[in-house]
Scaffold this motif. Structure first.
Motif, short mmCIF file in Angstrom:
data_model
loop_
_atom_site.label_atom_id
_atom_site.label_comp_id
_atom_site.label_asym_id
_atom_site.label_seq_id
_atom_site.Cartn_x
_atom_site.Cartn_y
_atom_site.Cartn_z
N TRP A 1 -13.33 3.31 2.59
CA TRP A 1 -14.35 4.16 3.25
C TRP A 1 -13.30 5.07 3.99
N VAL A 2 -13.98 6.37 3.52
CA VAL A 2 -13.56 7.06 3.93
C VAL A 2 -14.02 8.44 4.42
N GLN A 3 -14.10 9.43 5.41
CA GLN A 3 -14.49 10.08 6.25
C GLN A 3 -14.04 11.40 5.73
N ALA B 1 -18.50 15.64 -1.01
CA ALA B 1 -18.12 14.65 -1.88
C ALA B 1 -18.02 14.39 -2.92
N VAL B 2 -19.62 15.05 -3.80
CA VAL B 2 -20.17 15.31 -4.89
C VAL B 2 -18.75 16.04 -5.35
N GLN B 3 -18.23 17.23 -4.99
CA GLN B 3 -18.10 18.82 -5.34
C GLN B 3 -16.25 17.64 -5.84
N LEU B 4 -16.48 16.96 -4.48
CA LEU B 4 -14.63 16.63 -4.54
C LEU B 4 -14.45 15.13 -5.97
N TYR B 5 -15.23 14.95 -5.79
CA TYR B 5 -15.46 13.83 -7.50
C TYR B 5 -15.54 14.36 -8.29
N GLN B 6 -16.34 15.45 -8.39
CA GLN B 6 -16.38 16.42 -9.43
C GLN B 6 -15.40 17.14 -10.44
N ILE B 7 -14.48 17.80 -8.70
CA ILE B 7 -12.83 18.21 -9.04
C ILE B 7 -11.71 16.48 -9.68
N MET B 8 -11.96 15.68 -9.05
CA MET B 8 -10.98 14.35 -9.06
C MET B 8 -11.05 14.22 -10.15
N LYS B 9 -12.20 13.97 -10.78
CA LYS B 9 -12.94 13.61 -12.59
C LYS B 9 -12.29 14.14 -13.26
N ALA B 10 -12.16 15.77 -13.69
CA ALA B 10 -11.38 16.59 -14.16
C ALA B 10 -9.95 16.62 -14.02
N GLN B 11 -8.93 15.72 -12.46
CA GLN B 11 -8.23 15.14 -12.60
C GLN B 11 -7.56 14.38 -12.81
N GLY B 12 -8.25 13.42 -13.25
CA GLY B 12 -7.94 12.06 -14.02
C GLY B 12 -7.95 10.63 -12.86
N VAL B 13 -8.97 11.29 -11.83
CA VAL B 13 -8.78 10.30 -10.59
C VAL B 13 -10.45 9.64 -10.31
N ASN B 14 -10.41 8.60 -10.37
CA ASN B 14 -11.47 8.08 -10.55
C ASN B 14 -12.03 7.63 -8.79
N LEU B 15 -13.02 8.66 -7.59
CA LEU B 15 -13.61 7.73 -6.72
C LEU B 15 -14.90 7.94 -6.72
N PRO C 1 -18.48 9.63 -4.41
CA PRO C 1 -18.82 10.12 -3.06
C PRO C 1 -19.84 9.17 -2.42
N GLY C 2 -20.00 9.54 -1.16
CA GLY C 2 -20.47 8.97 0.13
C GLY C 2 -22.15 8.56 -0.22
N VAL C 3 -22.82 9.81 -0.87
CA VAL C 3 -24.16 10.13 -1.02
C VAL C 3 -24.94 8.69 -1.68
N VAL C 4 -24.35 8.30 -2.77
CA VAL C 4 -24.88 6.86 -3.74
C VAL C 4 -24.94 5.79 -2.68
N ALA D 1 -22.65 12.99 2.89
CA ALA D 1 -22.30 13.60 1.60
C ALA D 1 -20.67 14.53 1.85
N ASN D 2 -19.82 13.55 3.16
CA ASN D 2 -19.00 13.95 3.54
C ASN D 2 -18.08 12.53 3.09
N ALA D 3 -18.44 11.62 1.99
CA ALA D 3 -17.75 10.59 3.09
C ALA D 3 -17.15 10.42 1.10
N ILE D 4 -16.28 9.51 1.59
CA ILE D 4 -15.68 9.34 -0.19
C ILE D 4 -15.64 7.41 0.00
N ARG D 5 -15.72 6.11 -0.95
CA ARG D 5 -15.25 5.03 -1.04
C ARG D 5 -14.31 4.98 -2.17
N LEU D 6 -13.40 4.46 -1.75
CA LEU D 6 -11.74 4.04 -2.46
C LEU D 6 -11.45 2.90 -2.80
N SER D 7 -11.44 2.01 -3.89
CA SER D 7 -11.08 0.76 -3.63
C SER D 7 -9.36 0.85 -4.36
#
Length: 469
Positions: free
Chosen positions: A403-405, A412-426, A428-431, A439-445
């Motif tokens: 978990w990354v704050q 984080a949703v905007q970050l998710y969209q940008i990364m998806k376009a760049q070929g990276v999956n992550l 966002p914390g809101v789910v 809203a400002n967190a992500i989970r990485l695997s």
């Protein structure tokens, strides 16, 4: 069964933690340690590899193993404190879209918490499948008993007993994965419109499940160490919830493992207030230590805990084989099962039973824990290198979710969209909340073997976070 390489690892780990072995100090060579301890070279080699995977040792080519500088303790993420109002889950569209996106194998896999194919013992599983079904012959072509194949129930019971978990085969039901086990438990102990207590953030799949069944959720504040048991008792005592759904060992997405005292306390609360606890223990076998932590069920003396799990996070997601131990609700679970489906895939049940009874599953788990510890350490080291100034993150003791704050103003949703376009999956914390928290967190695997490509993806995330903040 005690493994000598693990016993040696425990000794060396204690010496490192106590300061007897200092950072940068070179350990005796594998051959020298073998002679000193009267152990085989293979035993010492596996010990050093385990300690390397767990971040205690560093292997330098041609020179040997050295005590590793322990990472600077990163500040842990901060979490909101909030009321426990009953809430409907209404972000299902976003959850589904992100889950679908995370399955895209063409992207760098930092999203879905799932084992990489390289970590699955495919050849051994295939041998078990052939061997078990040859032995069963026509039996493998028939429906299994609704509660599961007796040989699999026996194998699971014996396997758990090795870890100190008492679970009789007549108390278990085989299911199509852990989610069916959870669904079955929810249907038995609650009604549509009822509220269940969940620690927050929680696995998005649990939120989807409860929403599809017409249940509401009361989120309980959590930290990287666990969740607020005082708040849980308030909800139980006031009858504001009909049940509780928790993961006590290496919870997704935070990775915490509750203490023995906390698990005992939850089992006692369930008994005292006669409030069922549904325990999702799907990551219970993904710890990095030698001993698997006991589930809450181990302290449930009157059967108020329904224990659920599967092999989807430790072995093969496609097998879709899980289980639940129903406690006092076993007969109700069995009756509800008959109204849902006829049976679980017979050939795969027989194959899994053979895989367990042959000792292959235990051997696989011993290797998997070392591999997962290494992958999580490498991900955390990469985060420390690239994102120390942009975020706080967890260092779990099991599982493979981190978990990354992010900075407070980073979406984080905007970050998710940008990364998806760049070929990276992550993810966002809101789910992981029904109330749009995180809203400002992500989970990485860290479910995939570490690579330079993944390190570059973390660096790309860090640069994008800096630009968004």
């Amino acid at each position: 069964m005690a493994f000598r390489y693990r016993e040696l690892a425990e000794v060396l780990m204690q010496q490192i933690q106590s300061g007897y072995l200092l950072p940068g100090q070179r350990l005796p060579s594998i051959r020298a340690m073998s002679q000193q301890r009267a152990l085989s070279i293979t035993t010492v080699k596996r010990c050093y590899e385990l300690l390397e995977a767990q971040g205690y040792l560093l292997c330098r080519a041609q020179t040997g193993f050295y005590v590793r500088e322990r990472p600077v303790r990163q500040l842990e993420p901060e979490f909101p404190v909030f009321d426990h109002a009953s809430q409907q889950v209404d972000n299902l569209v976003l959850i589904a879209e992100i889950q679908q996106s995370a399955m895209n194998e063409d992207r760098v896999q930092l999203g879905t918490v799932q084992l990489a194919p390289a970590l699955i013992p495919v050849a051994a599983l295939q041998r078990s499948l052939v061997r078990a079904n040859r032995r069963a012959q026509a039996r493998a072509l028939a429906y299994s008993p609704s509660v599961g194949e007796p040989v699999l129930l026996q194998a699971l019971s014996a396997h758990f007993q090795q870890d100190g978990i008492s679970c009789a085969q007549q108390d278990m039901i085989v299911t199509n994965g852990c989610m069916e086990a959870l669904s079955l438990a929810v249907s038995v102990v609650t009604e549509p419109g009822d509220t269940l207590a969940l620690p927050s953030p929680c696995y998005s799949g649990q939120l989807q499940l409860l929403a599809s069944m017409g249940r509401r959720v009361a989120e309980i504040p959590s930290t990287a160490k666990g969740f607020d048991l005082g708040r849980l008792e308030q909800l139980m005592a006031s009858k504001a919830v009909s049940a509780c759904l928790v993961s006590s060992s290496f919870q997704n997405p935070l990775g915490y493992c509750l203490s023995v005292a906390d698990k005992q306390h939850i089992a006692e609360l369930a008994r005292r207030y006669q409030c069922p606890v549904i325990e999702d223990d799907v990551f219970g076998e993904c710890g990095y230590a030698r001993q698997r932590p006991l589930p809450i069920k181990s302290w449930s003396t009157e059967g108020w805990v329904i224990w659920c799990g599967s092999v989807s996070k430790t072995l093969a997601p496609g097998y879709r084989i899980g289980w639940c131990a129903g406690g006092r609700f076993y007969l109700q679970l069995r009756q509800a099962l008959l109204a849902r489906r006829l049976a679980v895939n017979t050939p795969l049940q027989l194959a899994l039973a053979d895989f367990i009874l042959s000792g292959e599953y235990r051997r696989h788990l011993n290797q998997l824990r070392i591999q997962l510890a290494d992958q999580v350490n490498r991900l955390c080291d990469s985060l420390q290198q690239h994102m120390a100034e942009q975020g706080r993150f967890t260092r779990p003791d099991g599982g493979y979710a981190v978990w990354v704050q992010l900075p407070e103003n980073c979406d984080a949703v905007q970050l998710y969209q940008i990364m998806k376009a760049q070929g990276v999956n992550l993810v966002p914390g809101v789910v992981f909340s029904a109330r749009n928290f995180y809203a400002n967190a992500i989970r990485l695997s860290a479910g995939n073997p570490w690579s330079e490509e993944m390190d570059q993806a973390v660096a790309l995330i860090a640069n994008t976070v800096k630009a968004l903040s």
